[in-house]
Design an enzyme around this catalytic site. Sequence first.
Site, PDB file in Angstrom:
ATOM      1  CE  LYS A 192      -5.088  -8.142   1.788  1.00  0.00           C
ATOM      2  NZ  LYS A 192      -4.314  -9.334   1.482  1.00  0.00           N
ATOM      3  CG  HIS A 195      -2.863  -7.524  13.664  1.00  0.00           C
ATOM      4  ND1 HIS A 195      -1.571  -7.454  14.132  1.00  0.00           N
ATOM      5  CD2 HIS A 195      -2.770  -7.450  12.311  1.00  0.00           C
ATOM      6  CE1 HIS A 195      -0.737  -7.373  13.121  1.00  0.00           C
ATOM      7  NE2 HIS A 195      -1.432  -7.362  11.998  1.00  0.00           N
ATOM      8  CG  HIS A 235       4.152  -1.568   2.157  1.00  0.00           C
ATOM      9  ND1 HIS A 235       2.843  -1.931   1.976  1.00  0.00           N
ATOM     10  CD2 HIS A 235       4.566  -2.225   3.267  1.00  0.00           C
ATOM     11  CE1 HIS A 235       2.479  -2.786   2.919  1.00  0.00           C
ATOM     12  NE2 HIS A 235       3.505  -2.970   3.726  1.00  0.00           N
ATOM     13  CB  CYS A 237       0.020 -11.087  17.675  1.00  0.00           C
ATOM     14  SG  CYS A 237      -0.840 -10.413  16.222  1.00  0.00           S
ATOM     15  CE  LYS A 252       1.120   1.315  11.090  1.00  0.00           C
ATOM     16  NZ  LYS A 252       0.903  -0.053  10.656  1.00  0.00           N
ATOM     17  CB  CYS A 260      -2.940  -8.266  18.676  1.00  0.00           C
ATOM     18  SG  CYS A 260      -1.713  -7.149  17.954  1.00  0.00           S
ATOM     19  CB  CYS A 265       2.612  -8.762  15.512  1.00  0.00           C
ATOM     20  SG  CYS A 265       1.419  -7.435  15.704  1.00  0.00           S
ATOM     21  CG  HIS A 275      -0.404  -0.141   2.535  1.00  0.00           C
ATOM     22  ND1 HIS A 275       0.551   0.735   3.025  1.00  0.00           N
ATOM     23  CD2 HIS A 275      -0.623  -1.042   3.539  1.00  0.00           C
ATOM     24  CE1 HIS A 275       0.880   0.401   4.258  1.00  0.00           C
ATOM     25  NE2 HIS A 275       0.189  -0.681   4.597  1.00  0.00           N
TER      26      HIS A 275
END
Length: 530
Positions: free
Chosen positions: A308, A158, A24, A130, A305, A155, A133, A21
């Site tokens: 996905k 997530h 990155h 997790c 933030k 988490c 992660c 995305h």
Amino acid sequence: MPAGDSFYITTPIYYPSDVPHIGHGYTTVAVDTLSRWHRQAGDDTWMLTGTDEHGQKMLRAAAANNVTPQEWVDRLVGESWFPLLKTLDVANDDFIRTTQERHEKNVQVFFQKLYDAGYIYAGEYEALYCVGCEEFKPDSEIVDGTGPFEGLKVCAIHSKPLELLQEKNYFFKLSEFQDRLLELYKTQPDFVRPDSARNEVVSFVSQGLKDLSISRSTFDWGIPLPWDESHVIYVWVDALLNYATAVGYGEDQQNFDRRWPAHHVVGKDILRFHAVIWPAMLMAAGVDVPKGVFAHGWLLVGGEKMSKSKLTGIAPTEITDVFGSDAYRYYFLSAIAFGQDGSFSWEDLSARYQAELANGFGNLASRTVAMIEKYFDGVVPAAAGYNERDLEIQKTVADAAKGADAAIEQFRIDEAIDAIWTIVDQLNHYITENEPWGLAKQADGGDQAQRERLGTVLYTCAEGLRALAVLLSPVMPQSTAKLWDALGVAGSLGELTAQPIREAGAWGALKPGTTVSTLAPLFPRVEQTA
């Protein structure tokens, strides 16, 4: 830094289970811009990026898609991650994959060294893990679940339930490095940047460090420990070693000595791995710590933030297909203070594209070249003599080049662009003040003095554009290459990427008599925004 020095810089090693995305892309173009600048300054530059392909998350994703883990990562890297580099015009020198033999073999060399030195021991481990992660979670990142996950520990990143794992693992004696790390941060205050990141790391380490589990024994998708092949190396510590194995650690000492140590640019969410665990591992192995770790902020979309799972991830092609790769690079590198969080919006992107790129830089380039074509038959005129305002432009160019280089040394790409943009703004004002079209009219009436003044004004604009092309080429390689061609200077000065960037502010490199060629709009009108 003195020209010719080694400048080795890395992106984080990306986990390819998600498609890339714009976050990155942001990190990657920042590192690419820094490396392009240093390369053009004559430094011995090397840029590394790559993918982190081991771990439980990847194993499960492959199983869900009925393919082997290797087939799965090959597909992801080939279809999504290699194309990203082309989409964003990234000139990386190397791309490492943690499934490559050069990495796997030398990770084992490194860990055997730690084991032989007594820094690794076997122990029992129970903790909440997790999979998203790929990390045993600290208490600060464990929260109570809500809704369907009520009554479970989830988490904080997530928002998914954590798994309680109980395993026999091998541990790295991270706790022994607390004092050495604090001394490192004290004696090298710019080891972690910006200051907010450094303060966070110092605070974390000051509270005491626990030994780190560095192996997993419940699955086999990873690099086996050389002394106990029933264990694979924990994905995060395997991944960190890419920075060393990519430049020859364990097999090409000469190249390793040439390149190492590196500058690491990372997102702030993986700062502790890079600023705490990684230097401690290197200390234990007797290897120099990195030159520094720069943590940039998050890209926020709608105040959150990107992720996905929350459908806030935006593919870079959604932007580049409309605005082009140069606009992508310019926008993210100029609109956000590098090191701080920044918000993305289509409205802001569109407005900046129009005001700063199309009307600012692009229009300056187009009308300067067009006036040289119209008034001097396409031949760059000589300056007949400079007045005070002309000399102010020359000082602006010199100051901008110097200021931009100083900002790049501090990894502040946004400040470098701000410094360079003073040339764009000043030249646009200069054209408005001097009215070359008015000078041309008077010259046509036989006023030789005005003809000479017109030559000085257009030479000043063209030479300013020459400096702009050089200074902006690491940020916007495509549009500056088109401008360089239009200025017709390749024959006398050489290719754009060969121009010594730290000398770009020296006045007079553009030779009068150079023939320009018609320049199509560098930033065409965008009829649609997303």
